[in-house]
Scaffold this motif. Structure first.
Motif, short mmCIF file in Angstrom:
data_model
loop_
_atom_site.label_atom_id
_atom_site.label_comp_id
_atom_site.label_asym_id
_atom_site.label_seq_id
_atom_site.Cartn_x
_atom_site.Cartn_y
_atom_site.Cartn_z
N THR A 1 -0.22 61.52 60.34
CA THR A 1 -0.69 60.99 59.14
C THR A 1 0.18 59.88 58.81
N GLY A 2 1.36 59.54 59.46
CA GLY A 2 2.30 58.52 59.03
C GLY A 2 3.17 58.62 58.00
N GLU A 3 3.17 59.64 57.30
CA GLU A 3 3.91 60.41 56.36
C GLU A 3 5.22 60.94 56.82
N ASP A 4 6.28 60.64 56.01
CA ASP A 4 7.63 61.23 56.32
C ASP A 4 7.57 62.75 56.35
N ASP A 5 6.64 63.26 55.69
CA ASP A 5 6.59 64.87 55.74
C ASP A 5 5.38 65.28 56.57
N ASP A 6 4.92 64.51 57.41
CA ASP A 6 3.92 64.93 58.56
C ASP A 6 4.60 66.01 59.17
N PRO A 7 3.62 67.37 59.02
CA PRO A 7 4.29 68.41 59.68
C PRO A 7 4.41 68.38 61.13
N THR A 8 3.49 67.41 61.80
CA THR A 8 3.45 67.16 63.37
C THR A 8 4.93 66.65 63.67
N ILE A 9 5.24 65.78 62.86
CA ILE A 9 6.34 64.95 63.37
C ILE A 9 7.81 66.05 63.04
N LEU A 10 7.70 66.62 61.58
CA LEU A 10 8.75 67.56 61.68
C LEU A 10 8.88 68.56 62.69
N LYS A 11 7.71 69.05 63.29
CA LYS A 11 7.55 70.03 64.30
C LYS A 11 8.21 69.24 65.74
N ALA A 12 7.66 68.32 65.88
CA ALA A 12 8.29 67.48 67.02
C ALA A 12 9.84 67.26 67.06
N VAL A 13 10.55 66.90 65.83
CA VAL A 13 11.61 66.69 65.58
C VAL A 13 12.52 68.23 65.93
N ASP A 14 12.03 69.31 65.47
CA ASP A 14 12.75 70.51 65.69
C ASP A 14 12.67 70.81 67.23
#
Length: 333
Positions: free
Chosen positions: A117-130
Motif C-alpha cells: 500500500t505504501g503506508e507505514d502501517d502496511d501489514p505486508t511490510i510489517l510482516k516482512a520486517v518480522d
C-alpha cells in the motif's frame, strides 16, 4: 541463503565469485534494468572457497540485509570494502522478499510478496520486517554455533575467526529497517546502520540504546526518521549525501553509468535514478563513512569523518537537532 565474505589466504587459482549465482542472475536480468543483451554482470574480487586467514585472530562480524525486492549482492561494493579491512561480512537473502534466491541444486525462488500500500502501517511490510528479524536472529545463532566448533558447510577454520561479541549490521532501504528492528527486538547486535530506509513497527516508538547511523539520499523525506531521532539514546548520526538518490546505496551506483548508453538512458534519467553525484565518488564516500562507523563502534578507533563537516567530504551533511548523547556537538548543517 547467506554468503560469507572474509579475509582469506592467497587463492589466485580458485575461481572468482560471481556478483550473483548463475540461475538467479538469469532471472534478475530478465526482470530488471540490466538486460542480458546490453549488460554482462561482473565477477567480484572474492575467490570461491578460499581458506580464511586466521593470522589476525577473531574478527568483528557484520551482517548485511538487502532492500525490498533486491538481493544479497546489492551492495557488494560496500561489502568488499569492509572485508578488505579485516571484517567478516555475512550477506543475507530474505526469500520471497528478495527478487530471486538460488538454492543448492539450482532451485530459484522469486519475489512473492502481496501488493504493497505504501503506508507505514502496511501489514505486508510489517510482516516482512518480522520475518527479516527472524532471519537475522537465526543467522547469528548459526554463526555462534560454528564459532563454538559446530559442524557445517563453512570453509575449515572460518568459525575460528568469528568474534560475535562485536557484531554489527547494515542494510539498504528495508534492510536498514531490518537492522533497527532486529536491534530493538534484542538480537545481539552491537551497532547498526540504515542506508536510506524508512523505519517500521515498534522500534520507531521504542527507539534504541545502542549506536545507530542513518545515511540518507539528498531528497530525504522519511517521516519515521525525525520521529525516532529523540529516541536514539546511544551514539547517533544522520548523514545526508548531496547528489544521491535511493539506489545510490546499491551497486547500481556503479553499474548504471556504465550501462546507461546501451540502455538508451539520458543523463537526466540517470540522475533521477542515482542522483547527479559521480558514481565513483559516491561509492568512495559511502565506503569511507561506513568503514569509519564500524571501526569506531566495533574496534574503538577514532573516526574524525563522523565528528563533523570536513572540507575533504563536502557532500556529507550532518543533520540533527543538537548534541548527541556523548556530548559531541553536531548541530544541523
Amino acid at each position: 541463503m547467506v554468503q560469507l565474505w572474509y579475509p582469506a589466504r592467497a587463492a589466485v587459482r580458485l575461481p572468482r565469485a560471481p556478483w550473483m549465482s548463475g540461475r538467479a542472475a538469469a532471472v534478475f536480468q530478465q526482470t530488471g534494468y540490466l538486460l542480458p543483451e546490453y549488460v554482462t554482470l561482473p565477477d567480484t574480487h572474492a575467490r570461491v572457497g578460499a581458506a580464511p586467514d586466521r593470522r589476525g585472530g577473531r574478527r568483528p562480524v557484520i551482517l548485511y540485509s538487502h532492500g525490498h525486492g533486491q538481493h544479497r549482492g546489492s551492495s557488494t561494493a560496500l561489502v568488499e570494502e569492509l572485508v578488505s579491512h579485516g571484517y567478516v561480512v555475512v550477506t543475507i537473502d530474505h526469500t520471497y522478499d528478495a527478487g530471486q534466491v538460488e538454492f543448492p541444486g539450482g532451485r530459484v525462488e522469486k519475489y512473492a510478496m502481496p501488493p504493497l500500500t505504501g503506508e507505514d502501517d502496511d501489514p505486508t511490510i510489517l510482516k516482512a520486517v518480522d520475518v527479516r528479524v527472524a532471519d537475522t536472529r537465526f543467522v547469528l545463532e548459526e554463526l555462534s554455533r560454528f564459532a563454538r566448533g559446530g559442524r557445517g558447510p563453512l570453509p575449515h577454520g572460518l568459525g575460528d575467526v568469528l568474534d560475535l561479541s562485536r557484531a554489527g549490521m547494515f542494510g539498504h532501504s528495508l534492510g536498514g529497517a531490518t537492522a533497527a528492528s532486529a536491534m530493538a527486538a534484542g538480537v545481539p547486535i552491537t551497532a547498526g546502520a540504515n542506508l536510506d530506509g524508512s523505519l517500521f513497527g515498534p522500534v520507531v516508538a521504542k527507539g534504541l540504546r545502542k549506536p545507530f547511523l542513518l545515511m540518507s539520499e539528498d531528497a530525504d523525506n522519511k517521516p519515521s526518521w525525525p520521529e525516532i531521532w529523540p529516541r536514539l539514546r546511544g551514539w547517533r548520526r544522520h548523514l545526508r549525501l548531496t547528489g544521491t538518490r535511493h539506489f545510490s546505496y546499491t551497486d547500481y551506483e556503479t553499474f548504471m553509468p556504465q550501462a546507461a548508453s546501451r540502455l538508451g538512458a539520458t543523463d537526466e534519467q540517470l540522475a533521477e535514478f542515482i542522483g547527479p553525484l559521480d558514481g565513483t565518488r559516491g561509492i568512495d564516500v559511502q565506503r569511507r563513512l561506513l568503514l569509519a562507523y564500524f571501526d569506531l563502534q566495533l574496534r574503538g578507533c577514532r573516526a574524525p569523518i563522523l565528528e563533523g563537516p570536513s572540507p575533504g567530504y563536502p557532500e556529507v551533511r550532518f543533520i540533527d537537532g543538537g548534541d548527541d548523547p556523548q556530548g559531541n556537538s553536531v548541530g544541523g548543517r
